[in-house]
Design a protein around this motif. Structure first.
Motif, PDB file in Angstrom:
ATOM      1  N   ILE A 195       0.866  -1.187   0.000  1.00  0.00           N
ATOM      2  CA  ILE A 195       0.000   0.000   0.000  1.00  0.00           C
ATOM      3  C   ILE A 195       0.902   1.237   0.000  1.00  0.00           C
ATOM      4  O   ILE A 195       1.974   1.237   0.613  1.00  0.00           O
ATOM      5  CB  ILE A 195      -0.966  -0.003   1.201  1.00  0.00           C
ATOM      6  CG1 ILE A 195      -1.987   1.130   1.093  1.00  0.00           C
ATOM      7  CG2 ILE A 195      -0.212   0.077   2.529  1.00  0.00           C
ATOM      8  CD1 ILE A 195      -3.118   1.024   2.115  1.00  0.00           C
ATOM      9  N   SER A 196       0.472   2.268  -0.725  1.00  0.00           N
ATOM     10  CA  SER A 196       1.226   3.530  -0.753  1.00  0.00           C
ATOM     11  C   SER A 196       0.308   4.640  -0.257  1.00  0.00           C
ATOM     12  O   SER A 196      -0.838   4.396   0.126  1.00  0.00           O
ATOM     13  CB  SER A 196       1.660   3.830  -2.188  1.00  0.00           C
ATOM     14  OG  SER A 196       0.504   4.066  -2.980  1.00  0.00           O
ATOM     15  N   SER A 197       0.800   5.888  -0.291  1.00  0.00           N
ATOM     16  CA  SER A 197      -0.020   7.001   0.203  1.00  0.00           C
ATOM     17  C   SER A 197      -1.284   7.174  -0.632  1.00  0.00           C
ATOM     18  O   SER A 197      -2.294   7.671  -0.129  1.00  0.00           O
ATOM     19  CB  SER A 197       0.790   8.299   0.231  1.00  0.00           C
ATOM     20  OG  SER A 197       1.084   8.743  -1.066  1.00  0.00           O
ATOM     21  N   ALA A 198      -1.255   6.747  -1.895  1.00  0.00           N
ATOM     22  CA  ALA A 198      -2.470   6.811  -2.715  1.00  0.00           C
ATOM     23  C   ALA A 198      -3.540   5.886  -2.137  1.00  0.00           C
ATOM     24  O   ALA A 198      -4.730   6.228  -2.104  1.00  0.00           O
ATOM     25  CB  ALA A 198      -2.153   6.419  -4.164  1.00  0.00           C
TER      26      ALA A 198
END
Lengths: 116, 142
Positions: free
Chosen positions: A56-59
């Motif tokens: 998972i990323s900040s998006a």
């Protein structure tokens, strides 16, 4: 690769995520999740099961934040479970575990939303 | 092992994210040289930096983004070079991650993840280029 499965339950939506929730897939996740909120038409909780989520990323964080803010006025909760590895680290660094309930197991998540 | 430097220039477009990842993680051997946990950190950092550059660096997108991978016995470093408007992401205040839901927005989380997951992050302005360099230290071999 990203997949989501949404199961309709009496208490809300049981969502399991697989693969990568990144800048490519997060907009689709957000769209489907918000559509599910709209379709429910009443106060609902979401359990997000991250057991098969690899990344998972900040998006991805942003899309979860949008969902949580959308549910909050009606008392709906977003409960996270099944976190490990880099997903758990990203949730911890961002402090999302300070305002979203994190369950140690799927069973605990279902208890938090009053399913069992 | 000798130090090596390899670079490649891509269009600064999110469509190329897969290409950036493959170049850094696969072709340049991060997956072979670093433990899986550090590869995952690098994966997050690459996306956050590329998304930032592709979204903000160019007034008329897409511009160009050059990736330079430096491998040495001590470290695996990646430098991102763009010729967009001068911008030092390390100057931006870190978000307060202790605030409650109603006071949170997603701003600044990407660069926060980069700072926490990399061993070093450096910004410099090199002529007309923004340089952001991230470093993962290599575990000592026995």
């Amino acid at each position: 690769m990203f997949e989501m499965k949404i199961a309709v339950e009496s208490w809300g939506r049981d969502v399991s995520l697989t693969g990568r929730l990144d800048a490519g897939s997060a907009p689709d996740f957000e769209k489907e999740a918000i559509a599910a909120v709209d379709a429910a038409g009443e106060s609902v909780h979401f359990v997000l099961d991250f057991t098969n989520l690899e990344y998972i990323s900040s998006a991805g964080l942003r899309s979860i934040l949008v969902l949580a803010k959308r549910l909050a006025p009606s008392g709906g909760k977003v409960v996270l479970c099944g976190m490990s590895g880099v997903v758990e680290e990203v949730i911890g660094v961002s402090g999302f575990d300070s305002f979203l309930p994190v369950a140690g197991s799927r069973g605990d998540a279902l208890r938090i939303v009053g399913a069992v | 092992m000798e130090s090596t430097v390899r670079e490649r220039t891509f269009p600064a477009s999110l469509d190329c994210l897969g290409g950036f990842r493959a170049f850094i993680l696969e072709e340049n051997g991060a997956e072979e040289r670093l433990p899986p946990k550090r590869v995952a950190h690098l994966d997050v950092a690459i996306e956050e930096i590329v998304v930032n550059i592709c979204s903000y660096a160019y007034e008329t997108p897409p511009g160009k983004l050059t990736i330079r991978v430096e491998e040495s016995p001590e470290a695996f470093a990646v430098e991102f070079l763009d010729n967009g408007v001068a911008f030092d992401p390390l100057e931006v205040d870190e978000p307060d991650v202790t605030r409650p839901l109603e006071e949170r927005d997603a701003g600044g989380l990407g660069i926060l993840l980069v700072r926490r997951m990399m061993d070093e992050v450096h910004y410099s302005r090199k002529g007309t280029l923004n340089s952001l360099r991230i470093v993962v230290k290599t575990p000592r071999e026995r």
